[in-house]
Motif scaffolding. Structure first.
Motif, short mmCIF file in Angstrom:
data_model
loop_
_atom_site.label_atom_id
_atom_site.label_comp_id
_atom_site.label_asym_id
_atom_site.label_seq_id
_atom_site.Cartn_x
_atom_site.Cartn_y
_atom_site.Cartn_z
N GLU A 31 0.92 -1.30 -0.02
CA GLU A 31 -0.10 -0.14 -0.08
C GLU A 31 0.78 1.14 0.18
OE1 GLU A 31 -3.91 1.53 2.41
OE2 GLU A 31 -3.12 -0.44 2.72
N LEU A 32 0.93 2.01 -1.02
CA LEU A 32 1.60 3.18 -1.11
C LEU A 32 1.04 4.63 -0.64
CD1 LEU A 32 2.93 2.30 -4.79
CD2 LEU A 32 4.35 2.38 -2.70
N ARG A 33 1.97 5.32 -0.19
CA ARG A 33 1.49 6.72 0.20
C ARG A 33 2.76 7.43 -0.19
NH1 ARG A 33 -2.32 4.18 0.48
NH2 ARG A 33 -4.05 4.22 1.86
N CYS A 34 2.48 8.90 -0.26
CA CYS A 34 3.63 9.81 -0.78
C CYS A 34 3.52 10.99 -0.13
CB CYS A 34 3.67 9.66 -2.26
SG CYS A 34 2.45 10.67 -3.03
N ILE A 35 4.41 12.06 -0.09
CA ILE A 35 4.08 13.37 0.08
C ILE A 35 4.71 13.93 -1.26
CG2 ILE A 35 5.36 15.36 1.43
CD1 ILE A 35 4.96 13.65 4.05
N ASN A 43 3.86 -4.12 8.03
CA ASN A 43 5.27 -3.95 7.83
C ASN A 43 5.56 -2.98 6.93
OD1 ASN A 43 7.76 -5.23 9.02
ND2 ASN A 43 8.24 -5.81 6.88
N LEU A 44 6.49 -1.92 7.55
CA LEU A 44 6.83 -0.75 6.72
C LEU A 44 8.11 -1.70 5.71
CD1 LEU A 44 6.72 2.18 6.04
CD2 LEU A 44 8.75 2.52 7.73
N GLU A 45 7.58 -1.74 4.55
CA GLU A 45 8.53 -2.23 3.56
C GLU A 45 9.30 -1.23 2.79
OE1 GLU A 45 8.63 -5.65 3.07
OE2 GLU A 45 6.90 -6.31 4.01
N MET A 46 8.96 -0.23 2.85
CA MET A 46 9.72 0.87 2.10
C MET A 46 9.48 2.28 2.57
SD MET A 46 8.29 0.43 -1.76
CE MET A 46 8.49 -1.45 -1.90
N LEU A 47 10.60 2.97 2.71
CA LEU A 47 10.60 4.54 3.12
C LEU A 47 11.53 5.28 2.42
CD1 LEU A 47 9.15 7.10 4.58
CD2 LEU A 47 10.39 6.17 6.72
N ILE A 100 9.81 14.70 6.41
CA ILE A 100 8.94 14.03 5.50
C ILE A 100 9.07 12.59 5.86
CG2 ILE A 100 8.82 13.24 3.05
CD1 ILE A 100 10.04 16.08 2.24
N GLY A 101 10.29 11.95 6.16
CA GLY A 101 10.23 10.70 6.55
C GLY A 101 9.57 10.51 7.89
N LYS A 102 9.60 11.40 8.80
CA LYS A 102 8.76 11.36 10.08
C LYS A 102 7.45 11.53 10.08
CE LYS A 102 9.48 12.71 14.87
NZ LYS A 102 8.88 11.24 15.34
N ASN A 103 6.82 12.38 9.06
CA ASN A 103 5.42 12.44 9.05
C ASN A 103 4.92 11.06 8.21
OD1 ASN A 103 5.31 14.88 10.04
ND2 ASN A 103 5.52 16.05 8.09
N LEU A 104 5.62 10.70 7.10
CA LEU A 104 5.04 9.56 6.53
C LEU A 104 5.16 8.23 7.61
CD1 LEU A 104 7.01 9.73 3.08
CD2 LEU A 104 4.51 9.32 3.47
N LEU A 105 6.12 8.20 8.27
CA LEU A 105 6.34 7.16 9.43
C LEU A 105 5.10 7.32 10.11
CD1 LEU A 105 7.60 4.46 10.52
CD2 LEU A 105 8.98 6.15 11.65
N VAL A 126 1.34 0.19 11.06
CA VAL A 126 2.72 -0.30 11.10
C VAL A 126 3.09 -0.74 12.64
CG1 VAL A 126 5.11 0.25 10.72
CG2 VAL A 126 3.19 0.50 8.87
N THR A 127 3.81 -1.72 12.62
CA THR A 127 4.27 -2.18 14.00
C THR A 127 5.66 -2.57 13.60
OG1 THR A 127 3.57 -4.29 14.02
CG2 THR A 127 2.26 -2.82 14.88
N LYS A 128 6.16 -2.97 12.65
CA LYS A 128 7.52 -3.50 12.06
C LYS A 128 8.19 -2.96 11.03
CE LYS A 128 5.64 -7.55 11.34
NZ LYS A 128 4.27 -8.02 11.60
N VAL A 129 9.65 -2.96 11.00
CA VAL A 129 10.19 -2.69 9.73
C VAL A 129 11.62 -3.28 9.68
CG1 VAL A 129 11.27 -0.70 11.21
CG2 VAL A 129 11.20 -0.56 8.60
N ASP A 130 11.93 -3.67 8.72
CA ASP A 130 13.18 -4.32 8.48
C ASP A 130 14.30 -3.26 7.81
OD1 ASP A 130 12.27 -6.49 9.35
OD2 ASP A 130 11.84 -7.40 7.38
N VAL A 131 15.36 -3.13 8.23
CA VAL A 131 16.27 -2.09 7.82
C VAL A 131 17.76 -2.82 7.57
CG1 VAL A 131 17.29 0.06 8.52
CG2 VAL A 131 15.21 -0.62 9.48
N ASN A 132 18.54 -2.34 6.50
CA ASN A 132 19.81 -2.77 6.23
C ASN A 132 20.57 -2.17 7.39
OD1 ASN A 132 18.74 -2.06 3.02
ND2 ASN A 132 20.27 -3.71 3.38
N GLU A 133 21.29 -3.32 7.89
CA GLU A 133 22.27 -2.94 9.24
C GLU A 133 23.26 -1.77 8.78
OE1 GLU A 133 23.84 -5.74 12.37
OE2 GLU A 133 24.96 -5.93 10.65
N GLN A 134 23.75 -1.81 7.65
CA GLN A 134 24.70 -0.97 7.10
C GLN A 134 24.11 0.49 6.85
OE1 GLN A 134 25.16 -4.18 4.75
NE2 GLN A 134 27.23 -4.03 4.45
#
Length: 147
Positions: A52-56, A73-77, A88-93, A102-110
């Protein structure tokens, strides 16, 4: 700048992929060029339809940040590099937590900036995978919103 959350039309997918690429190039310096080229068609043809996509948008209606959510799950931001640091990221999140559960997110450790951002926003690491979902050697941190 007024930050209204908007939906994304399929006709805008190429614009979304272009934003994804510029954002990744600004923040994911651990990725190889071949990885970016590998993910681009997957995002365009598979991943965007699976969330499900949303944008600013900016005042010219150009997408400057977007997110994708599936099964809480937050799949992309991703945020346009020119607009980073403008909430913008904070508002979208916050929108995704409040309106898309949303309760979960997977993030590249790097991607230390992203890990720090999610920790700052109330997520904690609950698990870690050595490989990403495509089997590439990019460790993933599995984070969950603190209760």
């Amino acid at each position: 700048m007024h930050q209204k959350i908007d939906t994304i039309d399929k006709s805008e997918y190429q614009q979304v992929v272009d934003l994804w690429e510029s954002s990744v190039r600004a923040t994911h310096n651990f990725l190889k060029e071949e990885d970016i080229q590998y993910f681009k068609p997957l995002i365009l043809n598979t991943y965007l339809d699976a969330v499900e996509l949303r944008c600013i948008r900016n005042n010219e209606k150009k997408i400057i940040g977007f997110l994708g959510v599936a099964e809480q799950n937050l799949e992309m931001l991703f945020i346009d590099p020119e607009y980073r640091g403008k909430k913008i990221g904070k508002n979208l999140l916050n929108y995704s937590i409040t309106n898309l559960n949303v309760t979960k997110v997977d993030v590249n450790e790097q991607n230390e900036q992203a890990v720090g951002f999610y920790k700052y926003c109330g997520f904690e690491v609950i698990d870690r995978s050595e490989l990403d979902s495509t089997g590439k050697p990019y460790p993933i941190l599995h984070m969950e919103l603190k209760k």
